[in-house]
Write a protein that holds these residues in place. Structure first.
Motif, PDB file in Angstrom:
ATOM      1  N   SER A  79      39.046  39.228  42.435  1.00 17.69           N
ATOM      2  CA  SER A  79      39.846  38.610  41.383  1.00 17.69           C
ATOM      3  C   SER A  79      41.146  39.393  41.224  1.00 17.69           C
ATOM      4  N   ALA A 130      40.801  42.908  39.484  1.00 18.02           N
ATOM      5  CA  ALA A 130      40.005  43.841  40.290  1.00 18.02           C
ATOM      6  C   ALA A 130      40.796  44.313  41.504  1.00 18.02           C
ATOM      7  N   PHE A 156      33.660  46.530  40.598  1.00 22.03           N
ATOM      8  CA  PHE A 156      32.373  47.019  41.100  1.00 22.03           C
ATOM      9  C   PHE A 156      31.455  45.872  41.500  1.00 22.03           C
ATOM     10  N   ARG A 157      31.500  44.761  40.770  1.00 20.88           N
ATOM     11  CA  ARG A 157      30.661  43.613  41.122  1.00 20.88           C
ATOM     12  C   ARG A 157      31.111  42.954  42.412  1.00 20.88           C
ATOM     13  N   GLN A 158      32.405  42.992  42.676  1.00 15.80           N
ATOM     14  CA  GLN A 158      32.946  42.265  43.825  1.00 15.80           C
ATOM     15  C   GLN A 158      33.036  43.095  45.092  1.00 15.80           C
ATOM     16  N   PRO A 215      34.633  46.640  35.714  1.00  9.36           N
ATOM     17  CA  PRO A 215      33.351  45.962  35.979  1.00  9.36           C
ATOM     18  C   PRO A 215      33.474  44.865  37.040  1.00  9.36           C
ATOM     19  N   GLN A 216      34.574  44.100  37.011  1.00  3.26           N
ATOM     20  CA  GLN A 216      34.772  43.067  38.033  1.00  3.26           C
ATOM     21  C   GLN A 216      34.894  43.687  39.420  1.00  3.26           C
ATOM     22  N   GLY A 233      31.958  44.762  48.427  1.00  3.44           N
ATOM     23  CA  GLY A 233      30.944  44.335  49.384  1.00  3.44           C
ATOM     24  C   GLY A 233      31.512  44.002  50.744  1.00  3.44           C
ATOM     25  N   SER A 248      38.157  37.475  48.082  1.00  3.80           N
ATOM     26  CA  SER A 248      36.950  38.205  47.673  1.00  3.80           C
ATOM     27  C   SER A 248      37.091  38.895  46.329  1.00  3.80           C
TER      28      SER A 248
END
Length: 314
Positions: free
Chosen positions: A43, A46, A214-216, A211-212, A218, A41
Motif C-alpha cells: 500500500s 507501507a 509488516f502485514r504486507q 502495521p500495514q 513477503g 504488493s
C-alpha cells in the motif's frame, strides 16, 4: 577605451554538479518503474515507510564511512523550520501521494504530472531565493514541458483517474516546496546531513503505516524494490541532488528533471514491457532540447548577480 567585460573571467560549467544531476535523473526515472512494480504488493503508506527506513539505514552507513557527524544544535536552530518543511513535504507527503497516484495512473503519466514541479520550483526560486527569471530558463522549461505533454499524449492509457491525477499534482507541489526548503538548509548542512535528517522526519510521519508494512512483507521481488528505492533513488539520488543543488540555483537544476519522463518510458519498456508510442520519441527529443536551452547561461559573457544562497558549498 578599455573593454571591461573582456577582462572578466568567463563562466565555466560546473561539471561535477552536472554529473551529480545526471545520476539523480537516472535514479529518479527508475523510481517510477520501481514504485509501479512494488505498488502491486504494498500500500502507498507501507511502501513509503519501507523505502524511507531503508534510506535512513543506508545514509547512516554512508555518513559513517564519510566521517559525517550530526549537525550542531546551533546549525539545527538556524535551519530547523526549512528542514522540517522539506522532511514533511518532500519525504513524507510526496512519497505517500505519488505512491497513491501511481496505483491509479500509469508510470509515464505520473512522471509527466510530477514534472509540473520544475515550473513551480523556478517560480518559487525566483520569488523566494532571488534567483531571478532568466528567459533561457523559462524558454527551456516551456519546450521541455511540451515534450513531457507529448510523451503523455502518446503513452498514457485510459486507466488514469481524476483522483490519480490530483494525487500526482499534489506530489508535484510537495516536491517543489521541498526543493526550495532544501536549498535553504544546504546553506548550513551538508547534503548527507540534510538527506539523512529529512529521511528521519519522513520515517517519523509514516510510522502509523508500520502495521500495514509488516502485514504486507513477503514477496521477495517487492521487498527487493523497497531496498532499491531506499538505497538508490532515495539515499544516493538525494545525496547527488543535494550536492548539485548546493552548487547551482534551484530553478536551473530542476529543469534537468525533465529528462526523467523519457527515461522512465524507456525503462518501463525494458522492465515492464510497456512499448513507448511513436510520439514518445518526439517528446523525448523536445525534453532534451528544453533542458539544453534551460542550461544555457543568460547574458553570455557578462557576470550575473549571485542569487541568494547559490554558490555556497556544503
Amino acid at each position: 577605451m578599455v573593454d571591461v567585460t573582456a577582462e572578466l573571467p568567463a563562466r565555466t560549467r560546473d561539471y561535477p554538479a552536472l554529473a551529480a544531476a545526471g545520476v539523480t535523473v537516472l535514479l529518479w526515472a527508475s523510481a517510477f518503474v520501481g514504485i509501479r512494480s512494488a505498488g502491486r504488493s504494498f500500500s502507498p503508506g507501507a511502501l513509503s515507510l519501507g523505502r524511507l527506513s531503508v534510506a535512513v539505514a543506508a545514509l547512516a552507513v554512508i555518513g559513517a564511512i564519510r566521517g559525517e557527524r550530526l549537525p550542531s544544535r546551533e546549525a539545527l536552530r538556524e535551519v530547523g523550520l526549512p528542514l522540517l518543511v522539506c522532511g514533511l513535504l518532500w519525504f513524507g507527503a510526496y512519497n505517500v501521494a505519488l505512491n497513491s497516484g501511481e496505483r491509479r495512473v500509469d508510470a509515464g503519466t505520473a512522471a509527466m504530472l510530477v514534472n509540473v514541479g520544475p515550473i513551480l520550483i523556478a517560480v518559487l526560486g525566483g520569488l523566494l531565493l532571488r534567483e531571478g527569471f532568466p528567459r533561457t530558463l523559462f524558454g527551456g522549461l516551456a519546450v521541455a514541458f511540451a515534450g513531457v505533454v507529448v510523451i503523455a499524449l502518446g503513452s498514457s492509457t485510459h486507466s488514469a483517474t481524476t483522483t490519480g491525477v490530483l494525487l500526482c499534482l499534489a506530489s508535484a507541489g510537495a516536491y517543489a516546496a521541498g526543493v526550495i526548503a532544501q536549498k535553504v538548509v544546504l546553506r548550513r548542512l551538508t547534503p548527507v546531513q540534510t538527506v539523512f535528517l529529512c529521511a528521519v522526519i519522513g520515517v517519523t510521519v509514516t510510522l502509523p503505516f508500520a502495521p500495514q508494512l509488516f502485514r504486507q512483507l513477503g514477496p521477495a521481488h517487492a521487498e527487493g524494490w523497497i531496498a532499491y528505492l531506499g538505497i538508490g533513488p532515495t539515499a544516493l539520488g538525494f545525496i547527488t541532488w543535494g550536492f548539485a543543488l548546493s552548487r547551482t540555483n534551484a530553478g536551473r537544476l530542476a529543469a534537468t528533471t525533465y529528462l526523467v519522463p523519457p527515461i522512465s518510458v524507456l525503462l518501463g519498456w525494458l522492465w515492464l514491457s510497456e512499448s513507448p508510442a511513436s510520439l514518445a520519441y518526439l517528446g523525448g527529443a523536445l525534453c532534451l532540447a528544453g533542458v539544453a536551452v534551460s542550461r544555457k547561461p543568460s547574458g553570455a559573457g557578462r557576470p550575473a548577480p549571485a542569487a541568494a544562497g547559490t554558490g555556497s558549498r556544503s
